[in-house]
Design a protein around this motif. Structure first.
Motif, PDB file in Angstrom:
ATOM      1  N   ALA A 255       0.786  -1.344   0.082  1.00 40.23           N
ATOM      2  CA  ALA A 255       0.044   0.018  -0.031  1.00 40.23           C
ATOM      3  C   ALA A 255       1.059   1.243  -0.033  1.00 40.23           C
ATOM      4  O   ALA A 255       0.388   1.975  -0.630  1.00 40.23           O
ATOM      5  CB  ALA A 255      -0.768   0.094   1.228  1.00 40.23           C
ATOM      6  N   ALA A 256       2.030   1.131   0.508  1.00 40.50           N
ATOM      7  CA  ALA A 256       2.854   2.541   0.794  1.00 40.50           C
ATOM      8  C   ALA A 256       3.595   2.451  -0.468  1.00 40.50           C
ATOM      9  O   ALA A 256       3.760   3.815  -0.968  1.00 40.50           O
ATOM     10  CB  ALA A 256       3.765   2.286   1.784  1.00 40.50           C
ATOM     11  N   LEU A 257       3.969   1.226  -1.081  1.00 38.59           N
ATOM     12  CA  LEU A 257       4.654   1.171  -2.462  1.00 38.59           C
ATOM     13  C   LEU A 257       3.625   2.021  -3.373  1.00 38.59           C
ATOM     14  O   LEU A 257       4.208   2.833  -4.349  1.00 38.59           O
ATOM     15  CB  LEU A 257       4.883  -0.120  -2.707  1.00 38.59           C
ATOM     16  N   ARG A 258       2.387   1.499  -3.376  1.00 39.99           N
ATOM     17  CA  ARG A 258       1.446   1.987  -4.592  1.00 39.99           C
ATOM     18  C   ARG A 258       1.030   3.559  -4.382  1.00 39.99           C
ATOM     19  O   ARG A 258       1.174   4.275  -5.308  1.00 39.99           O
ATOM     20  CB  ARG A 258      -0.065   1.249  -4.127  1.00 39.99           C
ATOM     21  N   GLU A 259       1.063   4.103  -3.184  1.00 37.48           N
ATOM     22  CA  GLU A 259       1.080   5.402  -3.069  1.00 37.48           C
ATOM     23  C   GLU A 259       2.258   6.356  -3.268  1.00 37.48           C
ATOM     24  O   GLU A 259       2.129   7.502  -3.805  1.00 37.48           O
ATOM     25  CB  GLU A 259       0.816   5.496  -1.295  1.00 37.48           C
ATOM     26  N   THR A 260       3.384   5.654  -3.176  1.00 36.35           N
ATOM     27  CA  THR A 260       4.635   6.204  -3.618  1.00 36.35           C
ATOM     28  C   THR A 260       4.573   6.528  -5.327  1.00 36.35           C
ATOM     29  O   THR A 260       4.722   7.501  -5.786  1.00 36.35           O
ATOM     30  CB  THR A 260       5.697   5.478  -3.325  1.00 36.35           C
ATOM     31  N   PHE A 261       4.096   5.380  -5.941  1.00 40.01           N
ATOM     32  CA  PHE A 261       3.949   5.486  -7.156  1.00 40.01           C
ATOM     33  C   PHE A 261       2.934   6.493  -7.661  1.00 40.01           C
ATOM     34  O   PHE A 261       3.078   6.986  -8.986  1.00 40.01           O
ATOM     35  CB  PHE A 261       4.056   4.021  -7.899  1.00 40.01           C
ATOM     36  N   TRP A 262       1.885   6.599  -7.113  1.00 41.13           N
ATOM     37  CA  TRP A 262       1.014   7.745  -7.445  1.00 41.13           C
ATOM     38  C   TRP A 262       1.866   9.111  -7.241  1.00 41.13           C
ATOM     39  O   TRP A 262       1.601   9.739  -8.330  1.00 41.13           O
ATOM     40  CB  TRP A 262      -0.371   7.824  -6.233  1.00 41.13           C
ATOM     41  N   GLY A 263       2.806   9.286  -6.304  1.00 39.01           N
ATOM     42  CA  GLY A 263       3.365  10.822  -6.481  1.00 39.01           C
ATOM     43  C   GLY A 263       4.543  10.498  -7.613  1.00 39.01           C
ATOM     44  O   GLY A 263       4.635  11.954  -8.308  1.00 39.01           O
ATOM     45  N   VAL A 264       4.875   9.369  -7.800  1.00 36.12           N
ATOM     46  CA  VAL A 264       5.892   9.300  -8.954  1.00 36.12           C
ATOM     47  C   VAL A 264       5.161   9.419 -10.444  1.00 36.12           C
ATOM     48  O   VAL A 264       5.747  10.356 -11.093  1.00 36.12           O
ATOM     49  CB  VAL A 264       6.734   7.819  -8.763  1.00 36.12           C
TER      50      VAL A 264
END
Length: 305
Positions: A255-264
């Motif tokens: 989930a944290a990885l997914r939200e990081t890639f939203w920002g990316v």
């Protein structure tokens, strides 16, 4: 007609990052929530899917009524008499234990969403993306986009596919996909004046693994060990076992990885409402959360059978 930004504190509303939102009072005195937002191809956001998901959630009493839609960008909903859940409220509820009424009400609503049949328009998203794992179709899409751009500003791609494989080996094969919200931040959970729960903002809805919804909520609100365990127990309707907690730590990392890639994705495409600086800051904030979740998960001993 009033912009949500002008009345957010007055009406205790959440804060969005990708659309223009308005509160509209008509001549009869009825109040509506109006969202203006076109498809966001880089983010995998389809207004057709959002509208179908909103109608399906309303049909089972989980979301406000869709009053009007107009492609490519208009969605008009009944205004919910209530206020957005706050992170502090969720912390307090989760600290009190899995039998806290607010925590149980929230988890009951989330379970009910997962038990609702996935609308065909939402299921069609998987046809576009192809096979996906526990992280869901958006993570798969955003990760592939970052790889195609050879993203380097954050060292997130180094060895990432191997790490995801390790996480998914702990979780085992995904169960059949369910109707998932995929953006269950506190802002998107409304506590109604009548004492109920309504879910809003279905633009990232997709077929997926139910625990991802719970992990997005835990990660977004920075729940700590006991709080996280109590949230999981309330959702599972039983005391979470050590293996349950261990596997949930793995899902929370995704989930944290997914939200990081939203920002990316926001940073690379520059197609969100955020400025480039804001997108970078958002990616950095969630990358730090990902690193913390990853470290915590990797340092946990795997429970015995």
């Amino acid at each position: 007609v009033r912009a949500v930004g002008d009345v957010r504190e007055e009406l205790e509303l959440g804060e969005g990052r990708t659309n223009q939102n308005f509160i509209v009072n008509d001549a009869s005195g009825a109040r509506s929530f109006v969202r203006i937002g076109a498809d966001l191809p880089f983010f995998g956001v389809s207004r057709k899917r959002e509208q179908a998901a909103s109608r399906a959630a309303y049909a089972v009493g989980l979301a406000p009524r869709v009053k009007y839609t107009e492609m490519p960008d208009v969605l008009v909903l009944d205004f919910v008499q209530g206020r957005a859940l706050t992170e502090d409220e969720l912390h307090k509820a989760a600290q009190e234990g899995p039998r806290n009424k607010m925590l149980q009400d929230i988890c009951t609503s989330i379970r009910q969403l997962h038990e609702t049949p996935v609308p065909p328009e939402v299921s069609a998203f998987l046809t576009e993306i192809g096979p996906v794992g526990w992280g869901g179709p958006h993570l798969a899409k955003w990760l592939a986009y970052a790889e195609s751009k050879n993203y380097k500003r954050l060292p997130i791609l180094d060895g990432l596919r191997n790490f995801i494989g390790k996480v998914e080996s702990v979780l085992g094969p995904p169960a059949p996909n369910k109707f998932c919200h995929f953006d269950l931040l506190a802002d998107n959970i409304v506590l109604t004046k009548a004492g109920g729960i309504q879910l809003v903002d279905f633009e990232y809805t997709a077929p997926g693994q139910p625990l991802m919804d719970l992990a997005v909520l835990a990660m977004g609100c920075n729940l700590e060990g006991l709080e996280e365990r109590n949230l999981l127990s309330a959702y599972l309707q039983k005391d979470a076992s050590e293996m349950d907690v261990y596997q949930f730590k793995a899902v929370r990392t995704l989930a944290a990885l997914r939200e990081t890639f939203w920002g990316v994705t926001a940073e690379l495409s520059q197609s969100s409402a955020l400025s480039l600086q804001e997108a970078c800051e958002y990616a950095d904030m969630n990358y730090e959360k990902f690193q913390q979740s990853r470290k915590m998960f990797e340092n946990l001993p795997k429970p015995g059978k």
